[in-house]
Design a protein around this motif. Structure first.
Motif: not given
Length: 218
Positions: A103-116, A128-132
């Motif tokens: 699922s690199r398109m989701f979790y890889g660089p540029g994906g919506p969940y890449a920061l996880f 469901m937070s995207f805060e650091e």
């Protein structure tokens, strides 16, 4: 015979189209030319798309089988965040590490969940937070609804991805203050025992000394 057919054709063209035979054949030639050009354009476009699709498929290499890592630290997990395409893409939930390379398109660089990626994102997924500040595995203060949401995420990962390891738990070192506190506590216990010990001894001696006096009085 042929001349008669030609005359009959010209009369039919004029009767049914209202155009002269010359104009009719000119329009017919233009329509054929437009059709030919349009067909060529769409055909080449389809061929081009097909070629690009084929080239993309050739570039896409099959994913290697997941490699079991065992226990690793959170710091070591960071190197599997997708920045290095030669390494698998990993992510952890509740201390369990999963290979999410498919699922690199989701979790890889540029994906919506890449920061996880490359982290234990338990808290962030539960909230469901995207805060650091929420990109951590600390779920000690989460509410029941957040824990239920996290459980759903864990079931999803368990059913879709391969578990390849777990995050090594760091032992909390004992500080000198704690050690001195334990030592002082032990010292206080010894002191109390010492204080309690002599307090009983004089009583016993006095009882022993009083015995001869009582005997004399008798």
């Amino acid at each position: 015979m042929a001349l008669q057919l030609w005359e009959t054709l010209k009369e039919a063209i004029t009767a049914y189209t209202g155009l002269s035979p010359t104009t009719f054949f000119t329009v017919l030639a233009l329509l054929w030319a437009v059709y030919y050009v349009a067909t060529g354009l769409f055909g080449s476009s389809d061929d081009h798309i097909h070629q690009r699709s084929t080239a993309f498929e050739e570039q896409m290499e099959p994913l290697p089988p997941p490699v079991q890592l065992g226990e690793i630290t959170e710091e070591e997990l960071k190197q599997y965040d997708g920045s290095d395409s030669k390494k698998p893409l990993l992510m952890a939930i509740k201390g369990q590490i999963y290979d999410v390379s498919q699922s690199r398109m989701f979790y890889g660089p540029g994906g919506p969940y890449a920061l996880f990626a490359g982290k234990d994102a338990s808290r962030a997924l539960a909230k469901m937070s995207f805060e650091e500040k929420d990109l951590t595995g600390d779920i000690s203060d989460l509410g029941p609804f957040e824990l239920d949401a996290l459980q759903d995420w864990e079931y999803k990962f368990m059913s879709k991805y391969v578990k390849v390891g777990s995050i090594k738990k760091t032992m909390v070192p004992v500080t000198e203050g704690d050690a001195s506190g334990e030592a002082s506590g032990a010292a206080e216990t010894d002191t109390k025992q010492t204080e309690d010990g002599p307090s009983q001894t004089p009583v016993t001696e006095s009882e022993e000394k009083s015995s001869p006096a009582d005997t004399k009085e008798e």
